[in-house]
Design an enzyme around this catalytic site. Structure first.
Site, short mmCIF file in Angstrom:
data_model
loop_
_atom_site.label_atom_id
_atom_site.label_comp_id
_atom_site.label_asym_id
_atom_site.label_seq_id
_atom_site.Cartn_x
_atom_site.Cartn_y
_atom_site.Cartn_z
N GLU A 1 4.74 -12.21 -0.08
CA GLU A 1 4.48 -13.62 -0.37
C GLU A 1 5.38 -14.04 -1.53
OE1 GLU A 1 0.81 -16.55 -1.75
OE2 GLU A 1 1.12 -14.59 -2.69
N ASP B 1 0.80 -9.56 -2.14
CA ASP B 1 0.38 -10.80 -2.78
C ASP B 1 1.21 -11.08 -4.03
OD1 ASP B 1 -1.75 -12.95 -3.12
OD2 ASP B 1 -1.98 -11.87 -5.00
#
Length: 576
Positions: free
Chosen positions: A319, A275
């Site tokens: 990401e 993330d």
């Protein structure tokens, strides 16, 4: 995945990008990488996870090898599988408390892939991505309070281990969200850091006064001023005040995060979705620079090396929320296996909605050449249509089922590891705020059916008649069945599953075409994006290969007369 190049040092890579002229071409393009660990696993034998292997036999003659393709040393295959993103809280409730849990995911594995290659009533995916499962004070879990435990709402570490074992029996890999950029404000590390300026955890976080930095600026994550006051000081929280950023200049932080990653690999997890991967050092808008990107990449290279000590095949997808391939490309050098392709997602959705070819293959082919050079030929793209941070596909496409089918068809016939957000295969609706795009998975039309999660009211889907699994099972015209057909076809043909990409201009703005090829197989993919029949004239493709037969049409009957191909409305055709 071939290893046909040497990874480029960071500074040299940026110089090359600056002078090749690729930058402008790729800004609307793609992002991604992956190594041998991408795997297939789709409908794999139950006994074990498999690397790319034998395709499921087809009822039609399999596309034959083209001699010119076999001799083409520039083919850069991307071994892949289809992943399914799961928000555990919304997926399936095993114990009746209204909250989805890990045992619920285990109960529904056969829906995703039952491990039997002879069945066709499962999706056929080869991997799942679990959104955060660690303890957290928030419903979404992206502010972690304990990195080595399971959220009590979801079960126990033993439940996680059981899920992994059962998934592996079916040939399904399991990757989990790993949120290392920040912790929860309630994490014991931060509590200690805030209250004790002289303590050992103080430097684990970024305090403006300690670093003689002004407590001002604009967050690169779009949250305004990222500095938040607490006990007479200001700490960095680029996303919001409940997520204080860790200080990766502190060696103890880097060591701890590597140990946490190793811990989960030792539990059997097959890899991670990372993330906020570009925000390790990029906190402020003013941080955007080559130097900051280099620091980010250096950390992820360090992390990758540590994970390889436990599992060299661990799959790591990052990401990096950028539409620019150039921005993502830096992370492909011995750091990530894949980066999510946000630019491609926008392009595919626009093509489906406008019913016009967006030039996707033209951009991707050039992007992949760049990525191959940067990664040493080890990249595999990470493709998707929407995820847990974006409005759902069916809502963006105005509840137009045929457009959703064509978006899925493009996604599932392009290279890379396609990621499907839970519920997209049944046309779930959802618009922001975030709770609206993370509503309970719709298993039946009954709100109180067994296993149905109820933690959040289904505002967007309460009136979505037919937008559930039970209603679409056995319906050959349903969106669910279209996903199954497409994934089955992808698993069946090595060229679709693992092949390289070549642009192939159709001459018709309503038809998207491209070639997929491995060293031994070559096919042409043609999508009629429109609601009217379309005709294109075929021409020789890569290696002067002539396409003379329709291998598969989904759905409808395609007509091929000489070089003239007629495609029914909203139909995908594979030719050999």
């Amino acid at each position: 995945m071939k290893h046909n190049a040497t990874p480029l040092p960071m500074q040299r890579m940026f110089r090359i990008l600056a002078v090749t002229g690729l930058t402008a071409t790729l800004l609307a393009g793609c992002s991604g990488t992956a190594g041998n660990s991408a795997g297939t696993g789709n409908h794999a034998a139950p006994a074990s996870l498999q690397s790319p292997g034998t395709a499921t036999p087809s009822s039609s003659p399999e596309p034959s090898a083209a001699a010119a393709v076999s001799a083409d040393s520039s083919i850069d295959e991307q071994p892949s599988t289809v992943y399914y993103e799961i928000f555990v809280r919304s997926f399936y409730d095993s114990d009746g408390d209204g909250i989805g849990d890990l045992r619920g995911v285990t109960e529904k594995l056969d829906y995703l892939n039952d491990g039997d290659p002879d069945t066709r009533d499962d999706l056929g995916i080869g991997g799942i991505w679990l959104m955060p499962v660690n303890p957290s004070p928030s419903y979404h879990g992206y502010d972690v309070t304990d990195y080595r435990s399971i959220h009590p709402d979801y079960g126990t570490l033993q439940d996680m281990q059981e899920l992994i074992r059962e998934a592996h029996k079916r040939g399904i890999k399991v990757i989990m969200d790993l949120v290392v950029n920040h912790t929860s404000k309630q994490h014991p590390w931060f509590v200690e850091s805030a209250k004790n300026p002289e303590g050992s955890y103080r430097n684990w976080y970024v305090w403006a006064e300690d670093q003689n930095r002004p407590a001002s600026g604009v967050s690169s994550a779009g949250s305004g001023n990222p500095w938040h006051p607490l006990l007479g000081s200001h700490y960095m929280g680029a996303f919001w005040d409940g997520m204080p950023d860790l200080n990766f200049d502190e060696p103890a932080v880097r060591t701890e995060m590597k140990e946490i990653g190793k811990f989960w690999l030792e539990q059997g997890v097959d890899g991670f979705r990372l993330d906020a991967a570009k925000h390790i050092y990029e906190d402020l808008l003013s941080d955007k620079s080559e130097a900051v990107t280099s620091k980010n990449v250096a950390w992820w290279q360090e992390f990758r090396k540590a994970m390889s000590e436990v599992n060299p095949e661990a799959y790591i997808v990052g990401e990096v929320w950028e539409n620019s391939a150039v921005s993502v490309g830096a992370y492909l050098d011995q750091a990530f296996d894949s980066g999510f392709n946000f630019g491609l997602a926008d392009s595919l959705m626009n093509s489906a909605k406008s019913e016009k070819d967006s030039g996707t293959a033209f951009t991707l082919e050039r992007t992949y050449k760049l990525f191959s050079q940067i990664s040493g030929g080890t990249f595999t793209d990470a493709t998707f249509l929407a995820n847990h941070d974006q409005n759902r596909v069916m809502s963006v496409l105005d509840n137009h089922t045929d457009h959703a089918k064509m978006a899925a068809a493009m996604l599932l016939t392009l290279p890379g590891n396609p990621f499907i957000y839970y519920g997209e295969e049944i046309g779930m609706l959802g618009v922001k705020p975030d709770e609206g795009i993370r509503e309970p998975m719709r298993w039946t039309g009954e709100p109180d059916a067994q296993g149905q999660t109820t933690w959040e009211k289904s505002v967007n889907n309460s009136g979505n008649a037919g937008g559930d699994v039970a209603s679409q099972l056995g319906n050959n015209n349903s969106l669910l069945e279209r996903y199954r057909q497409l994934i089955s076809l992808r698993n069946e043909l090595p060229a679709l599953r693992d092949g390289d990409l070549r642009d192939y201009a159709s001459g018709n703005s309503g038809v998207m075409t491209y070639e997929r090829l491995t060293a031994s197989q070559q096919v042409l993919v043609a999508h009629n994006l429109t609601g009217e029949p379309q005709v294109i004239e075929l021409k020789p493709g890569t290696g002067d290969h002539n396409y003379t037969a329709v291998y598969k049409a989904i759905s409808g009957e395609a007509g091929l007369a000489g070089s003239s191909l007629t495609l029914p409305p909203y139909t995908t055709v594979i030719l050999n």
